[in-house]
Design a protein around this motif. Structure first.
Motif, PDB file in Angstrom:
ATOM      1  N   UNK A 281       0.811  -1.220   0.000  1.00 58.38           N
ATOM      2  CA  UNK A 281       0.000   0.000   0.000  1.00 58.38           C
ATOM      3  C   UNK A 281       0.847   1.274   0.000  1.00 58.38           C
ATOM      4  N   UNK A 282       0.203   2.370  -0.394  1.00 56.54           N
ATOM      5  CA  UNK A 282       0.797   3.702  -0.289  1.00 56.54           C
ATOM      6  C   UNK A 282      -0.030   4.489   0.719  1.00 56.54           C
ATOM      7  N   UNK A 283       0.569   4.779   1.852  1.00 55.27           N
ATOM      8  CA  UNK A 283      -0.140   5.474   2.924  1.00 55.27           C
ATOM      9  C   UNK A 283      -0.361   6.952   2.602  1.00 55.27           C
ATOM     10  N   UNK A 284       0.552   7.550   1.845  1.00 54.61           N
ATOM     11  CA  UNK A 284       0.500   8.989   1.579  1.00 54.61           C
ATOM     12  C   UNK A 284       0.593   9.256   0.080  1.00 54.61           C
ATOM     13  N   UNK A 285      -0.017  10.367  -0.358  1.00 49.74           N
ATOM     14  CA  UNK A 285       0.093  10.755  -1.761  1.00 49.74           C
ATOM     15  C   UNK A 285       1.381  11.544  -1.981  1.00 49.74           C
ATOM     16  N   UNK A 286       1.577  12.040  -3.196  1.00 46.57           N
ATOM     17  CA  UNK A 286       2.831  12.717  -3.522  1.00 46.57           C
ATOM     18  C   UNK A 286       3.023  14.008  -2.743  1.00 46.57           C
TER      19      UNK A 286
ATOM     20  N   UNK B 284      -8.670   6.492  -0.021  1.00 48.76           N
ATOM     21  CA  UNK B 284      -8.680   6.422  -1.484  1.00 48.76           C
ATOM     22  C   UNK B 284      -7.727   5.360  -2.030  1.00 48.76           C
ATOM     23  N   UNK B 285      -6.970   4.730  -1.154  1.00 48.82           N
ATOM     24  CA  UNK B 285      -6.106   3.615  -1.555  1.00 48.82           C
ATOM     25  C   UNK B 285      -6.967   2.358  -1.586  1.00 48.82           C
ATOM     26  N   UNK B 286      -7.288   1.826  -2.791  1.00 52.02           N
ATOM     27  CA  UNK B 286      -8.205   0.677  -2.867  1.00 52.02           C
ATOM     28  C   UNK B 286      -7.699  -0.557  -2.123  1.00 52.02           C
TER      29      UNK B 286
ATOM     30  N   UNK C 136       8.691  -1.470   4.085  1.00 43.94           N
ATOM     31  CA  UNK C 136       8.705  -0.908   5.440  1.00 43.94           C
ATOM     32  C   UNK C 136       7.729   0.260   5.444  1.00 43.94           C
ATOM     33  N   UNK C 137       7.278   0.667   6.623  1.00 40.19           N
ATOM     34  CA  UNK C 137       6.347   1.789   6.674  1.00 40.19           C
ATOM     35  C   UNK C 137       7.098   3.092   6.400  1.00 40.19           C
ATOM     36  N   UNK C 138       6.455   4.061   5.761  1.00 37.45           N
ATOM     37  CA  UNK C 138       7.113   5.344   5.495  1.00 37.45           C
ATOM     38  C   UNK C 138       7.412   6.086   6.792  1.00 37.45           C
TER      39      UNK C 138
ATOM     40  N   UNK D 255       0.911   7.959  12.974  1.00 38.54           N
ATOM     41  CA  UNK D 255      -0.123   7.529  12.025  1.00 38.54           C
ATOM     42  C   UNK D 255      -0.337   6.016  12.075  1.00 38.54           C
ATOM     43  N   UNK D 256       0.715   5.255  12.409  1.00 34.95           N
ATOM     44  CA  UNK D 256       0.567   3.809  12.527  1.00 34.95           C
ATOM     45  C   UNK D 256      -0.255   3.464  13.765  1.00 34.95           C
ATOM     46  N   UNK D 257      -0.052   4.210  14.842  1.00 34.36           N
ATOM     47  CA  UNK D 257      -0.876   4.007  16.040  1.00 34.36           C
ATOM     48  C   UNK D 257      -2.338   4.307  15.738  1.00 34.36           C
ATOM     49  N   UNK D 258      -2.579   5.368  14.982  1.00 30.73           N
ATOM     50  CA  UNK D 258      -3.957   5.721  14.610  1.00 30.73           C
ATOM     51  C   UNK D 258      -4.561   4.648  13.706  1.00 30.73           C
ATOM     52  N   UNK D 259      -3.773   4.153  12.774  1.00 33.55           N
ATOM     53  CA  UNK D 259      -4.214   3.088  11.876  1.00 33.55           C
ATOM     54  C   UNK D 259      -4.531   1.826  12.670  1.00 33.55           C
ATOM     55  N   UNK D 260      -3.711   1.544  13.655  1.00 29.39           N
ATOM     56  CA  UNK D 260      -3.918   0.367  14.495  1.00 29.39           C
ATOM     57  C   UNK D 260      -5.217   0.491  15.288  1.00 29.39           C
ATOM     58  N   UNK D 261      -5.446   1.654  15.895  1.00 29.70           N
ATOM     59  CA  UNK D 261      -6.665   1.858  16.679  1.00 29.70           C
ATOM     60  C   UNK D 261      -7.909   1.714  15.805  1.00 29.70           C
TER      61      UNK D 261
END
Length: 447
Positions: free
Chosen positions: A224-229, A237-239, A398-400, A408-414
């Motif tokens: 996946x891409x967590x962030x846009x350019x 919006x990441x399918x 690896x995560x960005x 942001x990973x903590x938020x994603x986890x929650x």
């Protein structure tokens, strides 16, 4: 002289990891790279290793370094947390360390953007280290932030799938699954129920609260891409995000549902104990890192087991072999007045092939350089070799890095906890709120 990236910080209400780092945003005191690394000097090296075999391994590494550099004495202090290191770097002065390490790659963005760790590119340039030829790209990605290479990888961790060969044979399954649909089918075949219908064994448990199952680790199989350019969060919006949650739910449902899985998980022993659920036969397939193999051997597991890459989405079958990567990172403290001598230690620990191989073999971690990964001196254990392949796979991820300690990973986890429990509501709307929260946290961190 090394470049510094210093920014002004305002305390904000963030998660624990980010708050820890942001609380130390006072402008770092500037050290010096004018020292002569051939003169007698004592360096303070702080690290997090604590178990007897790990401490012996790092002390052996230091002894080899001191033999090559008799003018440099290294005073090593182990079992030091990121918090303690950050406090010392903020304070500066003679008691602060010169060379530092961290097990938390999520924090690299903060180390680089705050200037707490020195930019290593000038040191590599003047000593002829071509980082692109030495280190795999994914490892370089998680040791830099916005062009500042403030850390280098000091061994890596790769995640794959452990599986019970005896369970597979009994279920008539000839090989580990390569795709998510195969994993779903195999998990259902491998699941065993008690007489009352409750689960006795799960084929595979995706539940995000299980041991190493942080959602970002399995999500890496989708690439996946967590962030846009522009650096804006784009999970909504990441399918692949919706595909990922749907796939995990389908595997859970094929074995009886979330509630049944959680009931089974409640009876698991501690991850690092003899009660580990894979070791005790309550999981037939299990996501874990390369260290688990040595633990299974030490515990004298009573079944035949193997290691394979985690499966990938069916429409990305050509990426099979990939995995999630992280690892230990090391760098030079911004406040050190012995930065050239400190670089000699960092360079030795991270780029010397013989050293990297010996250290990797000693603590059973994945080597972090191309030459070390190909060394014939590496542990030849087939299960360990699987992780070496995962580490070198071009699709491994690896995560960005972020500037707020991976908040942001903590938020994603929650959010993922709520989603798997069926409490998140409309998925796209929930993910849009998550994106907005991530962006707001990032903006606060920059002010």
């Amino acid at each position: 002289m090394a470049r510094w990236r210093i920014r002004t910080c305002v305390p904000v209400a963030l998660g624990a990891a980010a708050a820890l780092l942001l609380s130390g945003c006072a402008n770092p005191s500037t050290g010096s790279s004018d020292d002569d690394p051939t003169k007698p000097v004592t360096l303070k090296f702080w690290h997090g290793w604590s178990t007897p075999n790990e401490v012996k391994a790092i002390n052996d590494s230091i002894a080899r370094f001191e033999k090559l550099h008799p003018n440099i004495k290294v005073v090593s202090t182990g079992n030091v947390s990121d918090e303690t290191i950050n406090q010392a770097l903020r304070a500066g002065g003679g008691s602060a360390p010169d060379v530092v390490t961290s097990f938390t790659t999520n924090n690299v963005g903060q180390y680089c953007s705050s200037g707490m760790w020195a930019d290593l590119d000038p040191f590599m340039k003047k000593t002829g280290v071509d980082k692109a030829k030495v280190f795999p790209k994914t490892l370089l990605d998680y040791t830099q932030y916005q062009g500042v290479q403030c850390a280098l990888p000091l061994l890596a961790d790769a995640y794959g799938m452990y599986y019970n060969k005896d369970d597979f044979k009994a279920a008539g399954i000839s090989r580990p699954p390569h795709t998510i649909s195969e994993m779903k089918t195999d998990a259902a075949k491998l699941a065993v129920k008690n007489k009352d219908g409750s689960l006795k064994r799960a084929g595979f448990m995706p539940n995000f609260r299980l041991y190493q199952n942080s959602p970002d680790r399995m999500f890496a199989q989708w690439g996946p891409k967590y962030f846009d350019k522009n650096g804006k969060a784009q999970l909504a919006d990441e399918p692949k995000t919706a595909q990922y949650y749907a796939a995990m739910k389908s595997i859970v449902d094929a074995q009886g549902g979330y509630a049944a899985m959680e009931k089974l998980r409640a009876g698991f022993g501690d991850e690092m104990s003899d009660g580990n659920a894979f070791l005790t036969g309550k999981l037939a397939m299990h996501l874990d890192g390369e260290w688990r193999g040595l633990m299974l051997k030490d515990a004298k597991a009573k079944f035949n087991w193997g290691v394979a890459p985690l499966p990938v989405p069916d429409d990305q079958a050509n990426t099979y072999g990939r995995g999630y990567l992280t690892g230990t990172v090391t760098g030079i403290a911004h406040s050190s007045t012995h930065q050239n001598a400190a670089w000699e230690l960092v360079k030795y620990l991270t780029t010397d092939t013989d050293q990297v191989v010996k250290f990797a073999n000693a603590i059973h971690n994945v080597p972090s350089t191309y030459p070390a990964l190909k060394s014939p001196e590496l542990d030849a254990d087939p299960s360990f070799r699987q992780f070496l392949n995962i580490a070198q796979n071009p699709y491994s991820q690896a995560i960005p890095a972020s500037n707020n300690g991976g908040q942001y990973i903590t938020s994603f986890q929650d959010f993922s906890y709520s989603e798997e429990a069926g409490k998140a509501g409309d998925l796209h709307a929930g993910l849009k709120k998550l994106d907005d929260q991530i962006d707001a946290d990032n903006v606060q961190s920059e002010n």
